[in-house]
Design a protein around this motif. Structure first.
Motif, mmCIF file in Angstrom:
data_model
loop_
_atom_site.group_PDB
_atom_site.id
_atom_site.type_symbol
_atom_site.label_atom_id
_atom_site.label_comp_id
_atom_site.label_asym_id
_atom_site.label_seq_id
_atom_site.Cartn_x
_atom_site.Cartn_y
_atom_site.Cartn_z
ATOM 1 N N LEU A 158 0.839 -1.190 0.000
ATOM 2 C CA LEU A 158 0.000 0.000 0.000
ATOM 3 C C LEU A 158 0.877 1.244 0.000
ATOM 4 O O LEU A 158 1.934 1.278 0.633
ATOM 5 C CB LEU A 158 -0.894 0.029 1.239
ATOM 6 C CG LEU A 158 -1.900 -1.110 1.396
ATOM 7 C CD1 LEU A 158 -2.643 -0.948 2.721
ATOM 8 C CD2 LEU A 158 -2.875 -1.134 0.242
ATOM 9 N N VAL A 200 -2.381 -7.680 1.833
ATOM 10 C CA VAL A 200 -1.224 -6.779 1.943
ATOM 11 C C VAL A 200 0.034 -7.560 2.293
ATOM 12 O O VAL A 200 0.999 -7.001 2.798
ATOM 13 C CB VAL A 200 -1.458 -5.648 2.971
ATOM 14 C CG1 VAL A 200 -2.481 -4.655 2.457
ATOM 15 C CG2 VAL A 200 -1.887 -6.224 4.328
ATOM 16 N N TYR A 260 3.909 -3.113 3.531
ATOM 17 C CA TYR A 260 3.252 -4.409 3.402
ATOM 18 C C TYR A 260 3.684 -5.311 4.548
ATOM 19 O O TYR A 260 4.629 -4.993 5.288
ATOM 20 C CB TYR A 260 3.579 -5.062 2.054
ATOM 21 C CG TYR A 260 5.061 -5.233 1.767
ATOM 22 C CD1 TYR A 260 5.739 -6.404 2.101
ATOM 23 C CD2 TYR A 260 5.788 -4.207 1.158
ATOM 24 C CE1 TYR A 260 7.090 -6.564 1.827
ATOM 25 C CE2 TYR A 260 7.141 -4.343 0.888
ATOM 26 C CZ TYR A 260 7.791 -5.532 1.224
ATOM 27 O OH TYR A 260 9.135 -5.664 0.965
ATOM 28 N N THR A 284 1.619 4.394 1.579
ATOM 29 C CA THR A 284 1.270 4.892 2.907
ATOM 30 C C THR A 284 1.803 6.286 3.207
ATOM 31 O O THR A 284 1.490 6.844 4.256
ATOM 32 C CB THR A 284 1.783 3.920 3.982
ATOM 33 O OG1 THR A 284 3.169 3.645 3.740
ATOM 34 C CG2 THR A 284 1.003 2.622 3.954
ATOM 35 N N THR A 326 -5.448 -0.811 7.118
ATOM 36 C CA THR A 326 -5.549 -2.272 7.190
ATOM 37 C C THR A 326 -6.189 -2.814 8.455
ATOM 38 O O THR A 326 -6.572 -3.989 8.500
ATOM 39 C CB THR A 326 -4.155 -2.909 7.074
ATOM 40 O OG1 THR A 326 -3.364 -2.514 8.215
ATOM 41 C CG2 THR A 326 -3.458 -2.479 5.790
#
Length: 289
Positions: free
Chosen positions: A4, A122, A74, A6, A42
């Motif tokens: 992702l 993820v 991740y 971030t 998440t």
């Protein structure tokens, strides 16, 4: 790709140090922010995986001022910890990885299958660049006292106070504060060697960190005074290692430990300077037993 995005950020001039690149405390601060975003996106939390045991950062390329950066995050189950949250800091203009961070967790073994299922979207294979190299991946264990350290060759290298700007939303001193202390402390450790400030200035050399591992032992809060004790732990042809202990000053409580690998860089050539024999011998004489 499971990772992702971030963080989207920028290297500001005020975040750069005397070496004209991003100071280590701001790498840690940006990884900290990426981790907050990762948790938000998440549902990852300490309640799920237990508290973070260590953050292990490797620096792969310099980040100079005025460049855009992003972080991809991740979960990896093939790293040095039972569960790792991996953050990759990338210079957006070149798409090159500039630094990596491994956040190590040790959840209950019985929960491993459940965690794999919960975070499968993820999960990725850990980038080999993030693997610890010059510092053991294991969290620091033990609680040496200040007297223990000073009797074994450590010296006081920094004093400070936790201010309101240094704490997380949860009220604890953040990684950026701890690494900022270490960044200041390092110069005083180097002064114990022939690599003094005058020598660095004369040769246009700089002090560089290549790898750092931060282990929190106990939290610090706003208003706590702190003291840092530093010691040399090893030396090779081009690099040497140090350990920094951060104590809360009122009770002499151990709060955090940072292990690091350092080197000298030629600031004109932007290349590593080999360690001369006399410097190596001095570091060996200062090394804690």
């Amino acid at each position: 790709m499971p990772a992702l995005e971030t963080l989207l950020s920028f290297v500001n001039t005020w975040e750069c140090d005397e070496n004209d690149h991003l100071n280590v405390q701001f790498y840690f601060a940006k990884f900290e922010e990426a981790d907050r975003q990762f948790r938000l996106l998440t549902g990852f939390s300490d309640a799920v995986a237990g508290p973070r045991r260590v953050r292990h950062v490797r620096y792969h390329a310099e980040l100079r001022s005025a460049v855009p950066i992003k972080i991809r995050s991740y979960i990896a189950f093939d790293g040095p910890h039972m569960l790792s949250v991996v953050h990759e800091m990338i210079e957006t203009s070149t798409n090159e990885i500039s630094a990596t961070a491994i956040d190590g967790y040790t959840p209950n073994q019985s929960a491993a299958k459940q965690l794999r299922t919960r975070f499968k979207d993820v999960e990725d294979t850990m980038n080999a660049k993030a693997n610890p190299r010059g510092v053991s991946p294991s969290p620091f264990v033990g609680k040496p006292t200040i007297d223990d350290l000073t009797s074994n060759g450590s010296t006081v290298t920094c004093r400070g106070t936790v201010l309101s700007r240094d704490v997380t939303p949860e009220g604890k001193a953040d990684d950026g504060f701890a690494i900022g202390l270490i960044s200041d402390a390092v110069s005083h450790a180097w002064e114990r060697t022939p690599m003094k400030t005058s020598w660095l200035d004369e040769n246009y050399y700089g002090r560089i960190a290549m790898e750092q591992k931060l282990t929190w032992i106990s939290p610090l809060k706003t208003g706590d005074a702190v003291v840092v004790l530093s010691s040399f732990t090893g030396v090779q042809n081009n690099v040497f290692s140090l350990r920094h202990h951060i104590y809360e000053s009122r009770t002499n409580r151990l709060a955090a430990v940072c292990d690091m690998v350092a080197l000298t860089m030629d600031l004109e050539k932007r290349s590593i300077v080999p360690i001369e024999n006399d410097v190596r011998e001095k570091i060996l004489s200062l090394q804690a037993s």
